[in-house]
Structures are given as C-alpha cells and as structure tokens.
Design a protein around this motif. Structure first.
Motif, mmCIF file in Angstrom:
data_model
loop_
_atom_site.group_PDB
_atom_site.id
_atom_site.type_symbol
_atom_site.label_atom_id
_atom_site.label_comp_id
_atom_site.label_asym_id
_atom_site.label_seq_id
_atom_site.Cartn_x
_atom_site.Cartn_y
_atom_site.Cartn_z
ATOM 1 N N ALA A 109 -8.854 20.602 14.685
ATOM 2 C CA ALA A 109 -7.757 21.435 14.188
ATOM 3 C C ALA A 109 -8.216 22.155 12.929
ATOM 4 O O ALA A 109 -9.159 21.723 12.265
ATOM 5 C CB ALA A 109 -6.543 20.565 13.859
ATOM 6 N N THR A 114 -3.799 23.413 9.074
ATOM 7 C CA THR A 114 -2.864 22.810 10.018
ATOM 8 C C THR A 114 -2.768 21.310 9.766
ATOM 9 O O THR A 114 -1.680 20.742 9.762
ATOM 10 C CB THR A 114 -3.319 23.072 11.469
ATOM 11 O OG1 THR A 114 -3.437 24.483 11.656
ATOM 12 C CG2 THR A 114 -2.340 22.520 12.470
ATOM 13 N N GLN A 121 -0.761 20.849 6.553
ATOM 14 C CA GLN A 121 0.662 21.124 6.735
ATOM 15 C C GLN A 121 1.339 20.041 7.567
ATOM 16 O O GLN A 121 2.512 19.740 7.366
ATOM 17 C CB GLN A 121 0.876 22.497 7.364
ATOM 18 C CG GLN A 121 0.527 23.648 6.441
ATOM 19 C CD GLN A 121 1.341 23.667 5.166
ATOM 20 O OE1 GLN A 121 2.522 23.338 5.152
ATOM 21 N NE2 GLN A 121 0.705 24.048 4.068
ATOM 22 N N ARG A 122 0.606 19.451 8.479
ATOM 23 C CA ARG A 122 1.166 18.356 9.278
ATOM 24 C C ARG A 122 1.497 17.178 8.368
ATOM 25 O O ARG A 122 2.548 16.551 8.496
ATOM 26 C CB ARG A 122 0.174 17.938 10.352
ATOM 27 C CG ARG A 122 0.691 16.826 11.214
ATOM 28 C CD ARG A 122 -0.355 16.431 12.233
ATOM 29 N NE ARG A 122 0.291 16.081 13.469
ATOM 30 C CZ ARG A 122 -0.329 15.883 14.590
ATOM 31 N NH1 ARG A 122 -1.621 16.043 14.662
ATOM 32 N NH2 ARG A 122 0.315 15.523 15.652
ATOM 33 N N PHE A 181 2.438 30.607 10.133
ATOM 34 C CA PHE A 181 1.672 29.851 11.110
ATOM 35 C C PHE A 181 1.853 30.454 12.491
ATOM 36 O O PHE A 181 2.919 30.954 12.830
ATOM 37 C CB PHE A 181 2.162 28.395 11.148
ATOM 38 C CG PHE A 181 1.473 27.472 10.183
ATOM 39 C CD1 PHE A 181 1.124 27.879 8.907
ATOM 40 C CD2 PHE A 181 1.185 26.180 10.550
ATOM 41 C CE1 PHE A 181 0.502 27.031 8.029
ATOM 42 C CE2 PHE A 181 0.565 25.316 9.680
ATOM 43 C CZ PHE A 181 0.214 25.735 8.420
ATOM 44 N N GLU A 221 -0.576 26.632 15.709
ATOM 45 C CA GLU A 221 -0.679 25.888 14.451
ATOM 46 C C GLU A 221 0.573 25.059 14.197
ATOM 47 O O GLU A 221 0.494 23.927 13.708
ATOM 48 C CB GLU A 221 -0.921 26.854 13.284
ATOM 49 C CG GLU A 221 -2.291 27.488 13.316
ATOM 50 C CD GLU A 221 -2.464 28.621 12.320
ATOM 51 O OE1 GLU A 221 -3.604 28.836 11.876
ATOM 52 O OE2 GLU A 221 -1.464 29.309 11.985
ATOM 53 N N GLU A 273 0.447 22.043 16.489
ATOM 54 C CA GLU A 273 -0.475 21.038 15.954
ATOM 55 C C GLU A 273 0.115 20.337 14.738
ATOM 56 O O GLU A 273 0.025 19.118 14.619
ATOM 57 C CB GLU A 273 -1.800 21.694 15.563
ATOM 58 C CG GLU A 273 -2.670 22.071 16.727
ATOM 59 C CD GLU A 273 -3.975 22.710 16.283
ATOM 60 O OE1 GLU A 273 -4.554 22.247 15.287
ATOM 61 O OE2 GLU A 273 -4.406 23.677 16.938
ATOM 62 N N SER A 274 0.724 21.107 13.833
ATOM 63 C CA SER A 274 1.275 20.532 12.603
ATOM 64 C C SER A 274 2.400 19.550 12.877
ATOM 65 O O SER A 274 2.517 18.524 12.215
ATOM 66 C CB SER A 274 1.804 21.633 11.678
ATOM 67 O OG SER A 274 0.770 22.422 11.210
#
Length: 185
Positions: free
Chosen positions: A65, A69, A72-73, A141, A145, A148-149
């Motif tokens: 990733a 991302t 931010q996750r 994003f 993204e 994923e986040s």
C-alpha cells in the motif's frame, strides 16, 4: 509525498530518518483527526497516538500500500475507536472557502454561512459516511486509497460516497440553483 528512501531508512533503524518522516506527516495526521473529530484536543490526542503507533509499527509497513494510505488508516481507525468510546457529535471545521479574487464583506459573510451549513450537514452524516467524505473530499484520496485506509471493498466505498452525497444534497437543498422552469413562474 514521502520519499521511499526515507521510509526504508526509518525502517532500518535510522532515528533521524524516522523523526524526519514523522515531521513530514504530522500535519496531515492532525488534519484528518480534526476533520473527523471536530475537537482540537481530541484531534491532538489522536494525532499524538497515531504518530506513536507509526513510530512503533514502522517496520510493519509493507510497500503493498502507499505510505500515506497506511498512515491514514491508522488515524482513521483511532478516530473510529474514539467514536465508539465516546459517541460525540462530529462536524467538519475550517473549510477553506476563499478564492483568489477579493471578496466583498457580503461575500465573506455568505461564505461563512455556507461553510457552517456544510459543516453541519456533514456532522449529520453517519460515522462511516463522514469518514469516506473526509478522505475523499478533504484529503483527496482515490477510491482505492479510501478502500485500503478503511479496509473496505471498493464498491462499499463507492456506495457510502453515493449515499453520503445524496444525504448532503437533501441537507443542503436550500443551496440548489433554481432551475429555468422555476424562474419562469
């Protein structure tokens, strides 16, 4: 954009690289937390917690990733955990409603009202819709993204954004431009 070499250096134990990396991302981390939580102190707490988590877990980052991302996750998950604990009312703050041309006082006042109405409308969105709106429109994003986040399927992200936009249209219907037919009446 964080340089891949900086990430690799931080992962290999270079303390200066890690500190530089954390300094490069701290504003984005705080901004996301603030947009989601709408509370300066809570945002500072979450940002600090996120930076500590990034500091301690930097070696778990894999290049599958994008780094932003992954970051931010972490921030979003911490914010969601805070919601679950506190269930606060959340709104989006500090929209930049400025334009390059100078505004009259009346335009400035109107922009402030519009910004406040937008914040209040976003505040009324369910938590999961609010999160995708913040990541899409405030953090810019992509759908991938965001997926994923938030660890969601991309179709779920699209669905949440679609529903959030519908809700925002309803909540902000007073700002719709009058149609040609309605002006002829």
């Amino acid at each position: 954009m964080v340089a891949p070499d900086l990430i690799k250096a931080a992962q290999s134990g270079d303390r200066d690289a890690l500190i530089t990396l954390l300094r490069e991302i701290e504003n984005d981390v705080y901004r996301t937390a603030f947009y989601i939580l709408n509370n300066e102190q809570d945002a500072l707490d979450i940002a600090q917690e996120a930076l500590i988590r990034i500091y301690t877990k930097i070696n778990s980052y894999e290049e599958k990733a994008q780094f932003k991302t992954w970051v931010q996750r972490i921030v979003t998950n911490l914010c969601i955990d805070k919601f679950r604990k506190n269930k606060p009312t959340v709104s989006i703050e500090q929209f930049d409603m400025s334009f390059t041309e100078e505004k009259t006082v009346e335009q400035e006042v109107m922009s402030a009202y519009v910004a406040e109405d937008i914040r209040e409308a976003i505040d009324k969105l369910p938590e999961h819709h609010r999160s995708v709106v913040v990541l899409r429109y405030l953090q810019d994003f992509s759908y991938n993204e965001i997926a994923e986040s938030l660890d969601l399927p991309i179709n779920t992200v699209k669905s949440y954004l679609f529903r959030a936009r519908q809700q925002l249209q309803t909540l902000l219907q007073d700002y719709k431009k009058p149609s040609i037919e309605s002006t002829r009446r």
